[in-house]
Design a protein around this motif. Structure first.
Motif, mmCIF file in Angstrom:
data_model
loop_
_atom_site.group_PDB
_atom_site.id
_atom_site.type_symbol
_atom_site.label_atom_id
_atom_site.label_comp_id
_atom_site.label_asym_id
_atom_site.label_seq_id
_atom_site.Cartn_x
_atom_site.Cartn_y
_atom_site.Cartn_z
ATOM 1 N N SER A 196 36.163 42.018 29.645
ATOM 2 C CA SER A 196 36.504 43.154 28.797
ATOM 3 C C SER A 196 35.249 43.863 28.318
ATOM 4 O O SER A 196 34.151 43.304 28.346
ATOM 5 C CB SER A 196 37.355 42.705 27.603
ATOM 6 O OG SER A 196 36.629 41.772 26.816
ATOM 7 N N ALA A 197 35.436 45.091 27.904
ATOM 8 C CA ALA A 197 34.346 45.895 27.349
ATOM 9 C C ALA A 197 34.975 47.103 26.655
ATOM 10 O O ALA A 197 36.076 47.531 27.027
ATOM 11 C CB ALA A 197 33.387 46.347 28.448
ATOM 12 N N PRO A 198 34.299 47.654 25.657
ATOM 13 C CA PRO A 198 34.853 48.800 24.934
ATOM 14 C C PRO A 198 35.185 49.955 25.880
ATOM 15 O O PRO A 198 34.384 50.322 26.741
ATOM 16 C CB PRO A 198 33.712 49.193 23.979
ATOM 17 C CG PRO A 198 32.926 47.930 23.792
ATOM 18 C CD PRO A 198 32.999 47.230 25.111
ATOM 19 N N GLY A 199 36.386 50.490 25.731
ATOM 20 C CA GLY A 199 36.787 51.659 26.507
ATOM 21 C C GLY A 199 37.166 51.395 27.946
ATOM 22 O O GLY A 199 37.403 52.316 28.722
ATOM 23 N N ARG A 200 37.227 50.120 28.326
ATOM 24 C CA ARG A 200 37.541 49.780 29.714
ATOM 25 C C ARG A 200 38.834 48.971 29.810
ATOM 26 O O ARG A 200 39.253 48.342 28.855
ATOM 27 C CB ARG A 200 36.408 48.934 30.322
ATOM 28 C CG ARG A 200 35.104 49.677 30.427
ATOM 29 C CD ARG A 200 34.061 48.827 31.131
ATOM 30 N NE ARG A 200 32.877 49.640 31.407
ATOM 31 C CZ ARG A 200 31.941 49.353 32.292
ATOM 32 N NH1 ARG A 200 32.036 48.238 33.003
ATOM 33 N NH2 ARG A 200 30.910 50.146 32.483
ATOM 34 N N TRP A 201 39.411 48.949 31.007
ATOM 35 C CA TRP A 201 40.496 48.014 31.288
ATOM 36 C C TRP A 201 39.955 46.596 31.117
ATOM 37 O O TRP A 201 38.809 46.313 31.452
ATOM 38 C CB TRP A 201 40.979 48.175 32.735
ATOM 39 C CG TRP A 201 41.825 49.383 32.992
ATOM 40 C CD1 TRP A 201 41.388 50.663 33.164
ATOM 41 C CD2 TRP A 201 43.257 49.440 33.112
ATOM 42 N NE1 TRP A 201 42.457 51.507 33.376
ATOM 43 C CE2 TRP A 201 43.612 50.789 33.355
ATOM 44 C CE3 TRP A 201 44.265 48.483 33.035
ATOM 45 C CZ2 TRP A 201 44.931 51.204 33.522
ATOM 46 C CZ3 TRP A 201 45.589 48.887 33.203
ATOM 47 C CH2 TRP A 201 45.909 50.234 33.442
ATOM 48 N N SER A 202 40.805 45.713 30.587
ATOM 49 C CA SER A 202 40.489 44.289 30.518
ATOM 50 C C SER A 202 41.235 43.586 31.647
ATOM 51 O O SER A 202 42.321 44.020 32.041
ATOM 52 C CB SER A 202 40.946 43.694 29.182
ATOM 53 O OG SER A 202 40.309 44.331 28.098
ATOM 54 N N TYR A 203 40.661 42.506 32.133
ATOM 55 C CA TYR A 203 41.270 41.764 33.239
ATOM 56 C C TYR A 203 41.286 40.273 32.922
ATOM 57 O O TYR A 203 40.321 39.751 32.375
ATOM 58 C CB TYR A 203 40.469 41.975 34.535
ATOM 59 C CG TYR A 203 40.421 43.411 35.015
ATOM 60 C CD1 TYR A 203 41.350 43.881 35.941
ATOM 61 C CD2 TYR A 203 39.452 44.298 34.542
ATOM 62 C CE1 TYR A 203 41.311 45.192 36.384
ATOM 63 C CE2 TYR A 203 39.403 45.619 34.979
ATOM 64 C CZ TYR A 203 40.335 46.062 35.897
ATOM 65 O OH TYR A 203 40.299 47.369 36.332
ATOM 66 N N VAL A 204 42.354 39.608 33.304
ATOM 67 C CA VAL A 204 42.425 38.157 33.158
ATOM 68 C C VAL A 204 42.696 37.554 34.538
ATOM 69 O O VAL A 204 43.582 38.027 35.266
ATOM 70 C CB VAL A 204 43.553 37.724 32.197
ATOM 71 C CG1 VAL A 204 43.461 36.220 31.912
ATOM 72 C CG2 VAL A 204 43.473 38.500 30.885
ATOM 73 N N TYR A 205 41.933 36.534 34.865
ATOM 74 C CA TYR A 205 42.090 35.855 36.153
ATOM 75 C C TYR A 205 42.356 34.379 35.916
ATOM 76 O O TYR A 205 41.872 33.818 34.932
ATOM 77 C CB TYR A 205 40.826 36.029 37.008
ATOM 78 C CG TYR A 205 40.481 37.478 37.252
ATOM 79 C CD1 TYR A 205 41.207 38.237 38.162
ATOM 80 C CD2 TYR A 205 39.464 38.106 36.546
ATOM 81 C CE1 TYR A 205 40.925 39.574 38.366
ATOM 82 C CE2 TYR A 205 39.159 39.449 36.739
ATOM 83 C CZ TYR A 205 39.904 40.183 37.654
ATOM 84 O OH TYR A 205 39.623 41.520 37.851
ATOM 85 N N GLY A 206 43.114 33.765 36.826
ATOM 86 C CA GLY A 206 43.484 32.379 36.631
ATOM 87 C C GLY A 206 43.406 31.544 37.888
ATOM 88 O O GLY A 206 42.941 31.989 38.933
#
Lengths: 124, 124
Positions: free
Chosen positions: B61-71
């Motif tokens: 994650s980062a300000p102003g960006r899409w966040s991503y979660v991976y598993g």
């Protein structure tokens, strides 16, 4: 604080759809809009939350708060989703006590992401 | 932009652990720290990303960006995770072209969340 409830409208939830048939995601979004967003909740449609194997899915987020993604939802869950979103909006820090979360939020979490740090460069 | 790579260190990834045995999540975190974070990537441990059924998991994650979660990750994935995080940090808008993402990012996405709106009240 106003929070955002993102609803994936492209989700097929593993179903094969006929021509022109609304996706399960679009039906979930419509049910949520029809039910009416509670105070402090902004409902926003989004094309794909990349949780396709666990759809339908929604995400709750707000500045400075943990974000949450929930899955395996359908339009019948609209009232519970909105109740959970309202509780998230009303909680001072966005952290709703476990027992006050709707069952679908307790049992169908796909992920949560810590608050995004407001880095100095982001404030420029 | 500096981005954050959250690594869940409490994840047991479905394993039963002996007394004092490091969790798979802690081992993944250690492998990532040992490999060394690339420029622009801040590695932060977190206790539970609520993706327990799909662990180990990480979030970008980062300000102003899409966040991503991976598993469904393990310590052997540390180099690929760091390569993907570096590409995310280097992309001007945080959106890495599909073919340039590591295979684990293409195939093991748990969810993504749109950029969090910077609401006026958040700027107070």
């Amino acid at each position: 604080m106003t929070v955002t409830l993102h609803v994936c409208i492209t989700c097929r939830a593993g179903q094969t759809l006929g021509d022109g048939e609304a996706t399960p995601g679009a039906r979930l979004h419509a049910a949520i809009v029809k039910a009416g967003a509670p105070t402090g909740v902004d409902v926003v449609s989004v094309e794909c939350l990349s949780a396709c194997n666990q759809g339908c899915s929604v995400a709750l987020s707000a500045p400075g708060r943990w974000s949450y993604v929930y899955g395996r939802l359908s339009e019948v869950d609209a009232p519970a989703i909105l109740a959970g979103a309202a509780a998230y909006a009303a909680a001072a820090d966005g952290i709703v006590p476990w027992r006050r979360r709707p069952e679908i939020f307790r049992k169908q979490s796909l992920a949560r992401i810590p608050p995004i740090a407001a880095l100095p460069e982001a404030a420029e």
